[in-house]
Design an enzyme around this catalytic site. Structure first.
Site, PDB file in Angstrom:
ATOM      1  N   SER A  34       0.600   7.679   1.059  1.00 59.64           N
ATOM      2  CA  SER A  34      -0.590   7.270   1.599  1.00 59.64           C
ATOM      3  C   SER A  34      -1.547   8.404   2.407  1.00 59.64           C
ATOM      4  O   SER A  34      -2.585   7.969   2.240  1.00 59.64           O
ATOM      5  CB  SER A  34      -0.406   6.173   2.626  1.00 59.64           C
ATOM      6  OG  SER A  34       0.511   6.514   3.737  1.00 59.64           O
ATOM      7  N   SER A  83      -6.020   4.870  14.857  1.00 57.27           N
ATOM      8  CA  SER A  83      -5.174   5.987  15.283  1.00 57.27           C
ATOM      9  C   SER A  83      -5.451   7.324  14.655  1.00 57.27           C
ATOM     10  O   SER A  83      -5.091   8.224  15.091  1.00 57.27           O
ATOM     11  CB  SER A  83      -3.642   5.722  14.996  1.00 57.27           C
ATOM     12  OG  SER A  83      -3.359   5.723  13.654  1.00 57.27           O
ATOM     13  N   GLY A  97       9.652   0.590  14.270  1.00 57.06           N
ATOM     14  CA  GLY A  97       8.158  -0.198  14.327  1.00 57.06           C
ATOM     15  C   GLY A  97       8.312  -1.482  13.073  1.00 57.06           C
ATOM     16  O   GLY A  97       7.419  -1.400  12.154  1.00 57.06           O
ATOM     17  N   LYS A 113      -7.346   5.417   3.183  1.00 57.70           N
ATOM     18  CA  LYS A 113      -7.916   4.623   4.019  1.00 57.70           C
ATOM     19  C   LYS A 113      -9.645   4.675   3.731  1.00 57.70           C
ATOM     20  O   LYS A 113     -10.452   3.723   3.903  1.00 57.70           O
ATOM     21  CB  LYS A 113      -8.039   5.046   5.511  1.00 57.70           C
ATOM     22  CG  LYS A 113      -6.577   4.688   6.235  1.00 57.70           C
ATOM     23  CD  LYS A 113      -6.770   3.229   6.458  1.00 57.70           C
ATOM     24  CE  LYS A 113      -5.354   2.704   7.341  1.00 57.70           C
ATOM     25  NZ  LYS A 113      -5.137   1.373   7.800  1.00 57.70           N
TER      26      LYS A 113
END
Length: 322
Positions: A307, A81, A211, A56
């Site tokens: 990630s 989050s 999800g 990120k």
């Protein structure tokens, strides 16, 4: 009707230049044990070693670095989050501005503490009853801040694409690239990069089975909304794909695989025991899909973007000792 912003491979290359010397060029790991288990040659791009412990930072810094002096003087806002929260807070600190971050009340403690540690102010909300996008936009408007969303922003998408760019620079052409999917920013940037460099590379996303909003949306040909998922993969607990990311992924992504929480835990344990790396649940989903055999017709050379690795020791121990 406002046109959806476009993102090009040139944007990814410009982001790479902007991030040069700022973001880490993370390592690529291989494992004979994993290759034997999957029947493929697997290359893992370890974004758990990125600044803030996740990919990120690439997108957040690329977006914040392009703000005007006036915008930086007023400060920035974000909703997340956890990993985008930390990334935006660090980008703000690096670029001399302030950050206010909207985070769910049940965000992992380690992610909240890290966000505060980078100098940000945190405002909390209930992810199951409140709309974070609306809250984030209202917060930014009320305080006069520039909002940096976690995935639905062209500069964020371009920044995330630099992880795949580095992977391809190290491995050359791959038959498939397997990427976790939350809001779709990482896989959108990855798919743009793959299409530009190696059009034959299949880009495969992985979601937690609870999800599966992107899988359903791609199958239906339009964005769908599901109940906010309950999964250990908190970074992928989203209810709908991004407005900007979805058309990109609809055009460029080959398929979406689903993994269970049990699959994710098995992958986290394998990564710890055999690769000697710590992955958070969301960061382990691509590896989980490979190990559990959820990717059909797995080709010979496969890239994986792991990630992130932001999970505290107690939570990690609880999960992998199941």
């Amino acid at each position: 009707m406002t046109a959806t912003p476009s993102v090009s491979f040139d944007d990814v290359r410009q982001a790479a230049a902007r991030l040069d010397g700022i973001a880490h060029r993370t390592p690529v790991h291989t494992s004979r044990t994993l290759n034997a288990l999957t029947g493929a040659e697997v290359f893992i791009k370890c974004e758990n070693f990125q600044r803030v412990g996740a990919f990120k930072f690439r997108g957040a810094y690329n977006a914040v670095a392009q703000l005007s002096a006036g915008q930086l003087a007023k400060g920035i806002a974000a909703y997340s989050s956890g990993n985008h929260a930390q990334a935006t807070a660090l980008a703000a600190r690096e670029l001399g501005t302030t950050a206010v971050i909207l985070m769910p009340e049940d965000a992992p403690r380690s992610k909240r503490e890290a966000t505060v540690g980078y100098g940000a102010e945190i405002v909390t909300y209930d992810r199951y009853t409140q709309n974070r996008t609306a809250l984030g936009e209202a917060l930014a408007a009320e305080r006069g801040l520039t909002l940096i969303p976690p995935y639905d922003h062209p500069d964020v998408i371009a920044g995330q694409g630099t992880a795949a760019l580095e992977l391809f620079e190290e491995t050359g052409e791959l038959d498939a690239l397997v990427v976790p999917v939350g809001g779709g920013g990482l896989i959108a940037g990855s798919a743009i990069t793959a299409r530009a460099l190696h059009p034959g590379t299949n880009v495969i996303g992985v979601e937690p089975e609870n999800g599966d909003d992107t899988k359903r949306s791609l199958a239906g040909g339009q964005r769908v909304t599901i109940p906010v998922p309950r999964t250990i993969a908190d970074g992928q607990a989203l209810d709908t794909p991004g407005e900007i990311t979805f058309p990109i992924n609809q055009r460029l992504v080959t398929a979406i695989a689903l993994v269970s929480d049990k699959d994710i835990v098995n992958a986290m344990r394998f990564a710890f025991e055999h690769l000697k790396i710590v992955l958070e649940p969301s960061g382990a989903t691509p590896l989980a899909a490979l190990m559990a055999g959820h990717i059909e017709d797995l080709p010979r050379r496969v890239g994986v973007i792991a990630s992130g690795g932001n999970i505290d020791a107690q939570r990690f121990a609880e999960l992998v000792s199941r």
